[in-house]
Design an enzyme around this catalytic site. Structure first.
Site, PDB file in Angstrom:
ATOM      1  N   ARG A  19       1.145  -1.100  -0.570  1.00 18.26           N
ATOM      2  CA  ARG A  19       0.204   0.109  -0.321  1.00 18.26           C
ATOM      3  C   ARG A  19       0.781   1.235  -0.322  1.00 18.26           C
ATOM      4  O   ARG A  19       1.048   1.779  -1.080  1.00 18.26           O
ATOM      5  CB  ARG A  19      -0.901  -0.247   0.859  1.00 18.26           C
ATOM      6  CG  ARG A  19      -2.242   1.300   1.329  1.00 18.26           C
ATOM      7  CD  ARG A  19      -1.681   2.572   1.534  1.00 18.26           C
ATOM      8  NE  ARG A  19      -1.136   2.414   2.425  1.00 18.26           N
ATOM      9  CZ  ARG A  19      -0.883   3.481   3.566  1.00 18.26           C
ATOM     10  NH1 ARG A  19      -0.735   4.931   2.302  1.00 18.26           N
ATOM     11  NH2 ARG A  19      -0.157   4.132   4.238  1.00 18.26           N
ATOM     12  N   ASP A  20       1.563   1.426   1.083  1.00 14.56           N
ATOM     13  CA  ASP A  20       2.432   2.784   1.420  1.00 14.56           C
ATOM     14  C   ASP A  20       3.133   2.625   0.190  1.00 14.56           C
ATOM     15  O   ASP A  20       4.014   3.992  -0.247  1.00 14.56           O
ATOM     16  CB  ASP A  20       2.766   2.467   2.769  1.00 14.56           C
ATOM     17  CG  ASP A  20       2.971   3.998   2.769  1.00 14.56           C
ATOM     18  OD1 ASP A  20       2.693   4.996   2.249  1.00 14.56           O
ATOM     19  OD2 ASP A  20       3.657   4.300   3.976  1.00 14.56           O
ATOM     20  N   HIS A 212       5.601   3.804  12.990  1.00 14.57           N
ATOM     21  CA  HIS A 212       5.352   3.121  11.483  1.00 14.57           C
ATOM     22  C   HIS A 212       6.846   4.349  11.378  1.00 14.57           C
ATOM     23  O   HIS A 212       6.293   5.580  11.143  1.00 14.57           O
ATOM     24  CB  HIS A 212       4.213   3.938  11.268  1.00 14.57           C
ATOM     25  CG  HIS A 212       3.760   4.089   9.391  1.00 14.57           C
ATOM     26  ND1 HIS A 212       3.586   2.984   8.808  1.00 14.57           N
ATOM     27  CD2 HIS A 212       4.569   5.318   8.617  1.00 14.57           C
ATOM     28  CE1 HIS A 212       3.441   3.635   7.462  1.00 14.57           C
ATOM     29  NE2 HIS A 212       4.413   5.121   7.323  1.00 14.57           N
ATOM     30  N   HIS A 214       9.746   6.122   8.639  1.00 13.25           N
ATOM     31  CA  HIS A 214      10.505   5.855   7.776  1.00 13.25           C
ATOM     32  C   HIS A 214      11.628   6.016   7.862  1.00 13.25           C
ATOM     33  O   HIS A 214      12.671   7.161   8.844  1.00 13.25           O
ATOM     34  CB  HIS A 214       9.846   7.631   6.564  1.00 13.25           C
ATOM     35  CG  HIS A 214       8.642   6.792   6.311  1.00 13.25           C
ATOM     36  ND1 HIS A 214       8.400   7.419   5.287  1.00 13.25           N
ATOM     37  CD2 HIS A 214       7.548   6.645   7.098  1.00 13.25           C
ATOM     38  CE1 HIS A 214       6.910   6.809   5.219  1.00 13.25           C
ATOM     39  NE2 HIS A 214       6.306   6.157   6.104  1.00 13.25           N
ATOM     40  N   CYS A 245       9.233   9.398   0.111  1.00 14.67           N
ATOM     41  CA  CYS A 245       8.935  10.693   0.275  1.00 14.67           C
ATOM     42  C   CYS A 245       8.801  11.723  -0.396  1.00 14.67           C
ATOM     43  O   CYS A 245       9.873  12.453  -0.626  1.00 14.67           O
ATOM     44  CB  CYS A 245      10.610  11.234   1.697  1.00 14.67           C
ATOM     45  SG  CYS A 245      10.010  12.718   2.736  1.00 14.67           S
ATOM     46  N   ASN A 254       9.619   4.221   3.372  1.00  7.89           N
ATOM     47  CA  ASN A 254       9.457   3.111   5.061  1.00  7.89           C
ATOM     48  C   ASN A 254      11.116   2.640   5.202  1.00  7.89           C
ATOM     49  O   ASN A 254      11.527   1.996   4.472  1.00  7.89           O
ATOM     50  CB  ASN A 254       8.211   2.817   4.926  1.00  7.89           C
ATOM     51  CG  ASN A 254       7.100   2.986   4.447  1.00  7.89           C
ATOM     52  OD1 ASN A 254       6.233   2.799   4.948  1.00  7.89           O
ATOM     53  ND2 ASN A 254       6.547   3.291   3.274  1.00  7.89           N
TER      54      ASN A 254
END
Lengths: 323, 323
Positions: A19-20, A212, A214, A245, A254
């Protein structure tokens, strides 16, 4: 507890790359390839997989096949299949397609929430409450991802009290099963992470807490360890480290699933994940997304993936010993 | 001590980019540019700078101007200017050119020592002893860098006892002022680092101990923190993160100076380094070496380097508030 020695402590690894990661890609990954990827991640032993997002195909064309993907995957018992939903319509679609959990998003920063979601935080909170009501009626769990909990790229520091107040509303008013504290643009640092995690865990010991991170500024793994020290045991990560990003072109996104698993397993934590399977899955990514991936483990191999001797090693050795 | 909160504890940052970094580059960086780089690193506040290596220009043409560089730099009081020397000839040149410290190298792994230095470890140790004797006579300090202390890319694990036995010989027989435990190819992991560092510190509290990590598998910063927890306070790092890994093409090399300083300062450690100056110096590197650098801080900026609002932010805000 010695943080450098996991002593078998279990850490839940949650995959967000499908997803991300994929939502940030320009290439459309074929539905069957997405399904194969999710299946490989299930088989590798991920605790939770954020399979896709039920968003407008116009806004994120890369995930326009959300229904087909979520319906197409093989369900492995014990794995939680989650989907991001931005609104009621998305929630209805996700529930119908069989999501185990809905992941709802808002930001701890008013500026970021406006810029990103085009609503005030309190408008977002109302919308989230409505969506959570639909999930509750359907018997589907709700997780709320709070963006910018460790800083906002436009506002700067976000007060810890602001973050905790929103969490209080999510637990108290919305009754979320889980909350994810998101370091949306890589501003978290270990001291901050350890403190906030500990405060959250003390206040809401029964809420499923995910961190979560990064790796935008190289602090990903250190932040994971600081969070574990603060009482966390669940982490989002992205296969291959995909997911850039938007505020820093070229920066990594991530934290990379196989890097985190590789490190934690070396330190004696039990992630339940088979690293070899994970690396095999990650190696498929460049062909799917059309470019190299940040994963250092794919580039360099595991710590004990050894290299052969130089071709002339025996000659070198004999020459040295004859001196 | 809480490892996530430095509470002003001083950490000595040692730059190796001008040696370990540049020697791996194919581009020859002009002597005046090398000098300017070292001067910028001095001004930024690095505790020690490994300026160059006095090696055969045939073997490492990138550092063929070692004499001119070491003679050309401006000496900032308090900064230690070190040079790598492989043999007696190199030591004589380095001493003549004004090195404050000679850095001598051998490997904890017999295979790596043979493959890399074409000698057995015991032959290397004899050679090191001779070079150290020359340094002692000249009143110049000696540091010994022990490669592969956390693993050998060909042999795998290197027993801790082997590492400590060689350190014992360096301290006892050679009388080295300092020892650097080198993670030559990024095999170190935090649990291992914390244990070995603590054992070293307990046994040789008066020997200057440096940890030299590569970020090859993404564990660089975590290893630095584990080493601090084990009692270390000196770290090698490379501006921009330059310096690749010969065993893993495309993998990153040394930990990046500005990433480590950025992280440690956020956590309340005192590195004595001005981060802004460091970043300015790092930004010069791509033009000098002809390619992009790994530095995540140059790509993404510091944690609180904020971004402007979207151009239509005011319209978004008004629309949201009018709902």
């Amino acid at each position: 507890m010695n943080i450098w020695n996991g002593a078998g402590r279990h850490i839940h690894m949650q995959e967000v790359g499908t997803r991300d990661g994929l939502q940030a890609e320009t290439a459309f990954v074929a539905t069957e390839d997405k399904i194969a990827l999710v299946n490989a991640l299930s088989q590798a032993g991920m605790a939770k997989i954020e399979v896709t997002a039920f968003v407008s195909p116009k806004v994120i064309p890369a995930l326009s096949d959300a229904d087909a993907v979520l319906r197409g995957i093989e369900r492995r018992p014990g794995v939680v299949y989650s989907a991001l939903v931005p609104n009621v319509r998305g929630a209805e679609r996700a529930i119908e397609a069989g999501a185990d959990e809905l992941n709802l998003v808002m930001s701890a920063s008013e500026t970021h929430n406006l810029a990103n979601l085009r609503m005030t935080r309190s408008q977002s909170f109302s919308a989230l409450s409505e969506v959570a009501g639909i999930a509750r009626e359907a018997g589907v769990a709700t997780n709320i991802s709070l963006s910018c909990t460790f800083g906002c790229p436009m506002e700067g520091d976000v007060p810890e009290a602001t973050v905790l107040d929103w969490c209080d509303a999510f637990v108290g008013s919305i009754g979320a099963r889980g909350i994810t504290l998101c370091d949306t643009t890589g501003m978290a640092y270990p001291g901050q992470v350890a403190l906030l995690t500990r405060k959250f865990r003390e206040r809401w010991p029964d809420t499923e807490l995910t961190l979560h991170f990064h790796n935008t500024r190289g602090m990903g793994l250190a932040n994971v360890l600081a969070a574990i020290d603060g009482g966390a045991d669940r982490f989002d990560a992205s296969l291959g480290g995909i997911g850039g990003c938007p505020y820093a072109p070229g920066a990594t996104g991530n934290v990379c699933t196989e890097e985190i698993v590789h490190s934690l397993e070396l330190m004696g934590y039990d992630t339940g994940v088979d690293l070899g399977s994970l690396i095999d899955a990650s190696k498929r990514l460049p062909a799917l997304i059309g470019h190299d991936i940040p994963s250092q483990i794919v580039k360099a191999g595991r710590r004990l993936d050894l290299h052969g001797l130089p071709g002339d090693f025996e000659a070198i050795r004999q020459r040295a010993h004859s001196r």
